[in-house]
Scaffold this motif. Structure first.
Motif, short mmCIF file in Angstrom:
data_model
loop_
_atom_site.label_atom_id
_atom_site.label_comp_id
_atom_site.label_asym_id
_atom_site.label_seq_id
_atom_site.Cartn_x
_atom_site.Cartn_y
_atom_site.Cartn_z
N ILE A 1 21.01 27.51 87.85
CA ILE A 1 19.85 28.07 88.54
C ILE A 1 19.04 28.94 87.59
O ILE A 1 19.59 29.73 86.82
N THR A 2 17.71 28.78 87.67
CA THR A 2 16.80 29.66 86.95
C THR A 2 15.54 29.86 87.78
O THR A 2 15.38 29.24 88.84
N CYS A 3 14.66 30.70 87.31
CA CYS A 3 13.39 30.93 87.98
C CYS A 3 12.51 29.71 87.81
O CYS A 3 12.65 28.94 86.86
N GLY A 4 11.58 29.50 88.73
CA GLY A 4 10.67 28.37 88.63
C GLY A 4 9.61 28.42 89.68
O GLY A 4 9.46 29.40 90.39
N GLY A 5 8.90 27.33 89.78
CA GLY A 5 7.80 27.27 90.73
C GLY A 5 6.60 28.02 90.18
O GLY A 5 6.47 28.25 88.99
N GLY A 6 5.72 28.41 91.08
CA GLY A 6 4.53 29.14 90.68
C GLY A 6 4.87 30.50 90.10
O GLY A 6 5.95 31.06 90.34
N TYR A 7 3.94 31.06 89.33
CA TYR A 7 4.15 32.36 88.69
C TYR A 7 2.99 33.29 89.01
O TYR A 7 1.83 32.89 88.97
N SER A 8 3.33 34.52 89.32
CA SER A 8 2.34 35.56 89.55
C SER A 8 2.62 36.71 88.58
O SER A 8 3.76 37.17 88.50
N PRO A 9 1.61 37.18 87.87
CA PRO A 9 1.83 38.28 86.94
C PRO A 9 2.33 39.56 87.62
O PRO A 9 2.99 40.38 87.01
N THR A 10 2.07 39.70 88.92
CA THR A 10 2.50 40.91 89.62
C THR A 10 3.88 40.79 90.24
O THR A 10 4.61 41.77 90.33
N THR A 11 4.27 39.58 90.67
CA THR A 11 5.57 39.44 91.35
C THR A 11 6.54 38.52 90.63
O THR A 11 7.69 38.39 91.04
N GLY A 12 6.10 37.84 89.58
CA GLY A 12 6.98 36.94 88.84
C GLY A 12 7.01 35.54 89.44
O GLY A 12 6.09 35.13 90.15
N TYR A 13 8.09 34.84 89.15
CA TYR A 13 8.22 33.46 89.65
C TYR A 13 8.41 33.46 91.16
O TYR A 13 9.04 34.34 91.72
N ARG A 14 7.87 32.45 91.80
CA ARG A 14 7.90 32.38 93.26
C ARG A 14 9.04 31.51 93.79
O ARG A 14 9.12 31.28 94.99
N GLY A 15 9.88 31.01 92.91
CA GLY A 15 10.96 30.14 93.36
C GLY A 15 12.03 29.96 92.32
O GLY A 15 12.16 30.76 91.40
N ASN A 16 12.78 28.88 92.49
CA ASN A 16 13.90 28.60 91.60
C ASN A 16 14.00 27.11 91.30
O ASN A 16 13.68 26.28 92.13
N VAL A 17 14.50 26.81 90.11
CA VAL A 17 14.90 25.46 89.73
C VAL A 17 16.41 25.42 89.87
O VAL A 17 17.11 26.32 89.39
N VAL A 18 16.93 24.40 90.54
CA VAL A 18 18.37 24.24 90.71
C VAL A 18 18.78 22.86 90.23
O VAL A 18 18.21 21.84 90.66
N VAL A 19 19.76 22.82 89.32
CA VAL A 19 20.35 21.56 88.87
C VAL A 19 21.66 21.38 89.62
O VAL A 19 22.49 22.29 89.65
N TYR A 20 21.83 20.22 90.23
CA TYR A 20 23.06 19.85 90.94
C TYR A 20 23.80 18.85 90.06
O TYR A 20 23.21 17.84 89.64
N ALA A 21 25.07 19.10 89.79
CA ALA A 21 25.83 18.20 88.94
C ALA A 21 27.29 18.14 89.40
O ALA A 21 27.76 19.04 90.10
N HIS A 22 28.00 17.09 88.98
CA HIS A 22 29.42 16.96 89.31
C HIS A 22 30.20 16.66 88.03
O HIS A 22 29.67 16.09 87.07
N LEU A 23 31.47 17.03 88.03
CA LEU A 23 32.33 16.85 86.86
C LEU A 23 32.58 15.36 86.61
O LEU A 23 32.96 14.62 87.51
N THR A 24 32.36 14.95 85.35
CA THR A 24 32.61 13.56 84.97
C THR A 24 33.52 13.45 83.76
O THR A 24 33.85 12.33 83.34
N GLY A 25 33.92 14.57 83.19
CA GLY A 25 34.80 14.52 82.05
C GLY A 25 35.18 15.89 81.54
O GLY A 25 34.68 16.91 82.03
N SER A 26 36.07 15.89 80.56
CA SER A 26 36.45 17.13 79.91
C SER A 26 37.00 16.80 78.53
O SER A 26 37.38 15.67 78.25
#
Length: 102
Positions: free
Chosen positions: A76-101
């Motif tokens: 998870i990180t910040c994302g979406g629109g950006y406002s200089p006064t309030t910052g990012y308006r949302g989040n980017v989320v990557v969904y993943a599952h284990l496939t190896g080690s």
């Protein structure tokens, strides 16, 4: 990360000095891989299922933080629109599952 259930990793997309650790997170696509160094010295390899962007008002807490029956990862990180006064308006989320080690 790599054990049964949902692991969460969160970080900044940028800061006042420029790009941060997850600056390119939104560029990941379904099928991309994410490697996570584990405390035990191993590496958990996850395959991306989806990359989604949410407005802060519509963030799906249960979907992101809820339990999973298999080893899964949310990055998870910040994302979406950006406002200089309030910052990012949302989040980017990557969904993943284990496939190896290694």
């Amino acid at each position: 990360p790599g054990e049964r259930g949902t692991a969460i990793i969160a970080g900044h997309v940028d800061n006042a000095d420029g790009p941060a650790v997850f600056y390119s997170l939104g560029a990941l696509r379904k099928g991309s891989t994410v490697e996570v160094d584990r405390r035990d010295g191993g590496v958990a390899v996850f395959t991306v299922d989806a990359v989604e962007v949410y407005d802060a008002r519509d963030f799906p807490d249960r979907k992101v933080y809820g339990p999973a029956s298999r080893p899964e990862l949310r990055v998870i990180t910040c994302g979406g629109g950006y406002s200089p006064t309030t910052g990012y308006r949302g989040n980017v989320v990557v969904y993943a599952h284990l496939t190896g080690s290694r």
